[in-house]
Scaffold this active site. Sequence first.
Site, PDB file in Angstrom:
ATOM      1  CB  CYS A  15      11.098  66.046 -26.157  1.00  0.00           C
ATOM      2  SG  CYS A  15      12.697  65.718 -26.900  1.00  0.00           S
ATOM      3  CB  CYS A  18      13.150  60.892 -26.008  1.00  0.00           C
ATOM      4  SG  CYS A  18      14.016  62.197 -25.124  1.00  0.00           S
ATOM      5  CG  ASP A 428     -24.612  44.345 -46.611  1.00  0.00           C
ATOM      6  OD1 ASP A 428     -25.019  44.003 -47.731  1.00  0.00           O
ATOM      7  OD2 ASP A 428     -24.765  43.660 -45.580  1.00  0.00           O
ATOM      8  CG  ASP A 627     -23.645  42.032 -41.344  1.00  0.00           C
ATOM      9  OD1 ASP A 627     -23.734  42.120 -42.593  1.00  0.00           O
ATOM     10  OD2 ASP A 627     -24.443  41.396 -40.640  1.00  0.00           O
ATOM     11  CG  ASP A 631     -20.827  42.954 -46.477  1.00  0.00           C
ATOM     12  OD1 ASP A 631     -21.290  43.065 -47.625  1.00  0.00           O
ATOM     13  OD2 ASP A 631     -21.523  42.805 -45.469  1.00  0.00           O
TER      14      ASP A 631
END
Length: 744
Positions: A15, A18, A428, A627, A631
Amino acid sequence: MAEREVRLPIIGMTCANCAATVERTLRKKVPGVSSANVNFAAESAFVVYDPALTDFAGMAAAVERAGYKLLPAAEDAGEDVEQKAREQEVRRQKRHFLVGVIFTTPLFIISMARDFSLLGPWAHAAWVNWVLFALATPVQFYTGRDYYTGGAKSLRNLSANMDVLVALGSSTAYFYSVAVLLFPGLGVHVYFETSAMIITLIKVGKLLEASAKGSASAAIKALMGLAPKTAHLVGENGDERDVPAEQVRIGDVVAVRPGERIPVDGEVAGGSSSVDESMLTGESIPVDKAQGSKVFGATVNLQGRLKVRATGVGSKTALAQIIRLTREAQGSKAPIQRLADRVSAYFVPAIIVIALGTFGLWWALSGEFVAAMIRMVAVLVIACPCALGLATPTAIMVGTGMGARMGILFKDSEALETAHRLSTIVFDKTGTITQGKPALTDWIALEGSDPEAALSLAASAESGSEHPIARAVVDGARARGAVITEPQEFISSSGFGVEAAVSGHKVKVGKPSWFTGADALDEKARRLAEELASSGKTVMAVGIDGKAAGLLAVADEEKPGARDAIKTIKDLGLTPVMLTGDNKEAARAIAERVGIDEVIAEVLPDQKEAMVRRKQEQGKLVAMVGDGINDAPALARADVGIAMGAGTDVAMEASDVTLVGGDLAGVARAIALSKATMRTIKQNLFWAFFYNVVLVPIAAGALSGLAFIPHFIRDLHPAMAAGAMAFSSITVVLNSLRLGRRAL
């Protein structure tokens, strides 16, 4: 020495408590461990540690002292080590369950026959109780052994987990029955069938839960299964031999036949084909490959025979990186999970207090010890901390796995959670909304010129230049059927254009303002040039033998499907914004074509981060999609940074989400996936809390005075409580699995 991050599989957790114990052990009792996140659903720990201060043996020893088993990382021991260990554990659990079924079934039948007076004169014979004792004892101490050992370890670690509740509940019924056997004056009825059924029903529930949890990680297993096991290694003399894929080294050349999966990341060294990259990018359209093209491991070669020079093998392939990132995301904790973790920490002690209170209250009110004891047992076994512990991580596992199949990689589960609350998406322009490279969009031959011949001459002159715009003209002209000839007497006038002799003609290509003499543009041509420029295109005039012959227009065009992607984002209730360093006219033209209303143009690279911050200061929750290297600061500043997978490594490193295929539609899919995952988590948490809030009082007898309610609900039998407890965990996991079958 630099810190190392590893994923370490764990065996023995039952559970969320644990998981908390293992996490606390690694963080506080192992020197050199700087952080540890334990995922109960994935049964693994992501550990960051200093190899100079500790190693796997030290961590494993500490975890074993806490009562659990730590397995080595896959990269150190191989994936099959974890698989074999888990299969061995499942076989052990099935043996325990089988023993439970073998002994519980006759025990249940005899008990029911006695209760319905089907045993005749033997119904109350002393030996019948001893038979029940003989049948119940193997179940209690063999099938139920894990609950005793797990409960003892939990208490030794000063915590309380599900094992404590099951051990207390079943032991109460069992040892009371033993006392009745030894001291008949205590009563006449024994409850051996209750203790045995509690253990057996919960055991079957845990097995079903384990199977369902295995399905939650199916996406990772499916990705791992895609990697080819064999490669056709090409020798220096051209001969081929089959070798295990892991033996291929960087620089080796492998042959890939039609229909086969590519075994390594690499570059095409020979042949041409189309490749299905859908497992990597989520896009079903095949990608054409020729000499020099990049290819990726586990993608499918559809047509021609390829020779591929390896540039990435083993753990350095794109597929391996996707699996690693997805596992890291699955192992991280979403902020919403903190609520369940806090509740789980106090859950078991609270249930024990409620159970003891139930026993004391009913004994005091009714004076019936046995009835009070049965209610106490029902409270102990119906409470389910597992459902709370599984609610968030199972949904995260399915959501991130589903994302990986679609080419959407979340760095961690916090990004997956945050994405569903976004209000503004900042894009962008170059390389994100647009293709990222100029292309020839228009060729207009002026009056008196041969369109085909003039285009061939212009492109031939431009072929002497390496400028990106010149390359766009050459490629675009060639695609239109132009014949390219080697230019002579080539002259480049920086900032204006080029001149050259081509096939006996004097050719001039450049800015319209450069044409000022006899080759100057007439009024009609100037208006055409201005119209093209106003739409965001770069316009060049073409002069042949001192006379204006045509106009060329080049632009960085929007990606296919960009308009549909922006529309989908708007339909999700989000505001798209374009942020670019390009001039306002070019930016506005692209924005209008794709459907973006707000444009922030002529922004220097170091100002992009400030623009994102300004949006945040306006109360917006902002995602940045980009990309390029420029950026990266804006991606890092945004609440969620989304990098296009075709971009730079720096951008992807700074981002929270990576779109492997670079498809703009992936932005909307990522947000839709986040919304669906969070909806599933909230459903899971609701049902987990609802289950415990409603059924624990019922088990305690809250409905006992309502005669119109069926007695089997009013007086909930502990065996039914155990079945309900097992069902609750399975329900949560199955609800998470529904997420993987939804279309986004």
